[in-house]
Design an enzyme around this catalytic site. Sequence first.
Site, PDB file in Angstrom:
ATOM      1  N   LYS A 229      -1.424 -25.467  13.502  1.00 29.80           N
ATOM      2  CA  LYS A 229      -0.642 -25.970  12.368  1.00 29.80           C
ATOM      3  C   LYS A 229      -1.132 -25.262  11.107  1.00 29.80           C
ATOM      4  O   LYS A 229      -2.331 -25.304  10.788  1.00 29.80           O
ATOM      5  CB  LYS A 229      -0.849 -27.483  12.273  1.00 29.80           C
ATOM      6  CG  LYS A 229       0.239 -28.224  11.534  1.00 29.80           C
ATOM      7  CD  LYS A 229       0.019 -29.722  11.735  1.00 29.80           C
ATOM      8  CE  LYS A 229       0.976 -30.559  10.957  1.00 29.80           C
ATOM      9  NZ  LYS A 229       0.608 -31.977  11.000  1.00 29.80           N
TER      10      LYS A 229
HETATM   11  O1  G3P Z   1       1.437 -34.943   9.805  1.00 29.42           O
HETATM   12  C1  G3P Z   1       2.308 -34.787   8.755  1.00 29.42           C
HETATM   13  C2  G3P Z   1       3.059 -36.018   8.307  1.00 29.42           C
HETATM   14  O2  G3P Z   1       3.661 -36.676   9.378  1.00 29.42           O
HETATM   15  C3  G3P Z   1       2.349 -36.898   7.325  1.00 29.42           C
HETATM   16  O3  G3P Z   1       3.009 -38.097   7.079  1.00 29.42           O
HETATM   17  O4  G3P Z   1       3.053 -40.397   6.184  1.00 29.42           O
HETATM   18  O5  G3P Z   1       1.218 -38.821   5.480  1.00 29.42           O
HETATM   19  O6  G3P Z   1       3.542 -38.514   4.664  1.00 29.42           O
HETATM   20  P1  G3P Z   1       2.684 -38.998   5.770  1.00 29.42           P
END
Ligand code: G3P
Length: 226
Positions: A83
């Site tokens: 990633k």
């Molecule tokens: O892994 C990336 C993403 O899914 C992060 O989500 O909830 O931290 O905006 P969030």
Amino acid sequence: MKFFVDTADTKEIRSLAETGLLDGVTTNPTLMAKSGRNMLEVIAEICDVVAGPVSAEVAATDYESIMREAKVLRRIAKNVTIKVPLTPDGLRACKALSSDGAMVNVTLCFSAAQALLAAKAGATFISPFVGRLDDIGHVGMELIADIVQIYKNYDTLKTEVLVASVRSPLHVIDAAKIGAHVATLPPAVLRSLYQHPLTEKGLATFLADWAKTGQHIEEPKTAAHA
Ligand code: G3P
């Protein structure tokens, strides 16, 4: 639509893998910090449990260092997906890694233009963050629709749209209606997809009525055992 789980909690991942509905896992530095564990050990453990793509995010930001970290991560297991951030160096690394046969997930995507660049760089997955766009007053799902539409226009673009920063079952349904390939869900959102009050109510009624029959579903006793 493929379902990935967005967590570095290996206990949760083991339990969700048992459902047979888990297609992959995504992690990020925040989730890794939350686990309080060694990243390389966690990724190895997840790859033992889940056969699908397991995203492990680099912490470096310059091309050379990203490539060095990717080398370490790729050694863990075949299903490790590197990633990388959506930056010029991240996309340069994406191009080099995908040309070398690695799966690459390009993260922190907030525009269709960025998604187009990632696809041209050979990304396996592009991760647009819907929840974080909603948080700042944009309609995150419009970005998903734009990217899906753009990618469909070009047979040569093989990148899958991985909807990230998912906050609710509605995000999942909207993304599926648009035709996004993958959604990565926090464990609680993934579990909430099962739930409907009428399912619970209906099951309670069926079980109560069944109990009244006094029957059991089991192998009939043979004459020899009778
Ligand atoms: O892994 C990336 C993403 O899914 C992060 O989500 O909830 O931290 O905006 P969030």
